[in-house]
Design an enzyme around this catalytic site. Sequence first.
Site, PDB file in Angstrom:
ATOM      1  N   ASP A 130      89.464  36.292 -11.128  1.00 41.92           N
ATOM      2  CA  ASP A 130      90.552  35.717 -10.353  1.00 41.92           C
ATOM      3  C   ASP A 130      90.036  34.725  -9.313  1.00 41.92           C
ATOM      4  O   ASP A 130      90.825  34.078  -8.623  1.00 41.92           O
ATOM      5  CB  ASP A 130      91.435  36.795  -9.706  1.00 41.92           C
ATOM      6  N   ASP A 150      86.289  39.896 -11.931  1.00 43.72           N
ATOM      7  CA  ASP A 150      87.509  40.044 -12.733  1.00 43.72           C
ATOM      8  C   ASP A 150      88.180  38.727 -13.070  1.00 43.72           C
ATOM      9  O   ASP A 150      89.274  38.705 -13.621  1.00 43.72           O
ATOM     10  CB  ASP A 150      88.498  40.983 -12.034  1.00 43.72           C
ATOM     11  N   SER A 205      87.181  43.405  -8.065  1.00 41.61           N
ATOM     12  CA  SER A 205      87.016  41.963  -7.939  1.00 41.61           C
ATOM     13  C   SER A 205      85.555  41.598  -7.664  1.00 41.61           C
ATOM     14  O   SER A 205      84.691  41.819  -8.494  1.00 41.61           O
ATOM     15  CB  SER A 205      87.956  41.439  -6.854  1.00 41.61           C
ATOM     16  N   ASP A 242      84.105  35.535 -10.363  1.00 37.79           N
ATOM     17  CA  ASP A 242      83.743  36.838  -9.824  1.00 37.79           C
ATOM     18  C   ASP A 242      83.903  37.886 -10.922  1.00 37.79           C
ATOM     19  O   ASP A 242      84.033  37.542 -12.100  1.00 37.79           O
ATOM     20  CB  ASP A 242      84.599  37.162  -8.601  1.00 37.79           C
TER      21      ASP A 242
END
Length: 458
Positions: free
Chosen positions: A244, A242, A100, A240
């Site tokens: 999410d 990834d 992340s 960010d």
Amino acid sequence: MDLFGTAGIRGSVRTDVTPELALAVGRAVARDAADETSAAPRNAEVVVGRDGRTTGRGLAAAVEAGALSGGASVRRLGVVPTPALAFASRGRHGVMLTASHNPPDDNGIKLFADGVEYDRDRETGIERRIAADAPPADWDAWGDARDESVLDAYRAAVVDYAARYGAPLDGLSVVVDCGNGVGALATPAVLRELGASVETLEGNVDGHFPGRESKPTPESLTALRRFVAEGDAALGIAHDGDADRIVIVDGDGEVVHEDTVLAVLAERYVRAGGAADPVVVTTPNASARIDERVTETGGRVERVRLGALHEGVARVRGDGGTVVFAAEPWKHLHPDFGGWIDAVASAAVFARHVAAEGLDGLRAPVTERPYRKVSVACPDEAKAAAMERLATALPEAFPAASVDTAHGVRLERPDGSWLLVRPSGTEPYVRLYAESEAVDDLVATARAVVEDAVDAVA
């Protein structure tokens, strides 16, 4: 074993998220998948994706080896946003290799089943399977593997979903800072398909994150903020590593508070849902401004521990409720779209609301009191004892406040201000969150209580 934190498994690839662990997780997930299918075990499918980190390819290979040797078949998605992996996991299991917003030398593992992150019970089951160290399946029971593409279908699904809300973008100027993360593979294309005029910053996927750190903060988003402020964009959007997480920047280049973004979306989902008892699920660290907007528009708020929105959604639905939105700061779950956190969907829906009402119009009803977040150092082994002390000490320091100890210690005061103290699930800190017109005084008093409690047990 204690592998899972608040958002899957995460840590250094040299000591924590190693290829050996990835293989073990892959095999454990395969056994999970096989146990849930009435077909032959090899027909249980596990989709595997990764973000752009340099260690992702090797870890994905290890997960694949584990899953195949556990008897499942593997579908390789390659480099994708986490929400695209979740989308692909509907009707099967999924493993996402991502840390992340962590630094590039970390990586992590998130697990999904039928489009929903593993809950605490499932994670405990994986830990037990790994500890049992079962051998591979028989040679003739291993699964097969092949590549699979999901991005086109995922992007099209987001476009169709977002078109239900707000107004057409029709040339709305948006700047997207992808931060060299995998959001670059989805958000700019989705917004363009919806009609926006999009400029992209750091749009090449690079696991070194050369443009800025993976975590989007006011400090790391200086380029985006300047670009928006000096141009004519209606808003800026940042992700960010990834995709999410979402951060919104206004036309003046200022970051819109994450709880304001949450409150804006929550209010509009309550209005649009048509449910008799619309529920918004959020976390203890989320602002009272969310409760105010949801209550004003006829909904109610339920809180669940940080990192467990999917568990909160399941609980409310189990009680017969209708969840119209679920979110914690920066992370949003859109129940009518899917059971996963999805910042690409958030970007599309929020932009459509901006097109309909303007960003200033969206923010106008939201009461934005000063907010602070403070971290107090606390060794992991002292957290439980410190929190036990604070369950008594904080109410004594604020005797007029109502107290909720379901997820840390949250105090709500008669003037609408509030504070929350909870142990970090990933770092050696106790977190203090506070919102008040006199927030500095509130934080100073609360911090002294927290530091006394930590000093007494550390």
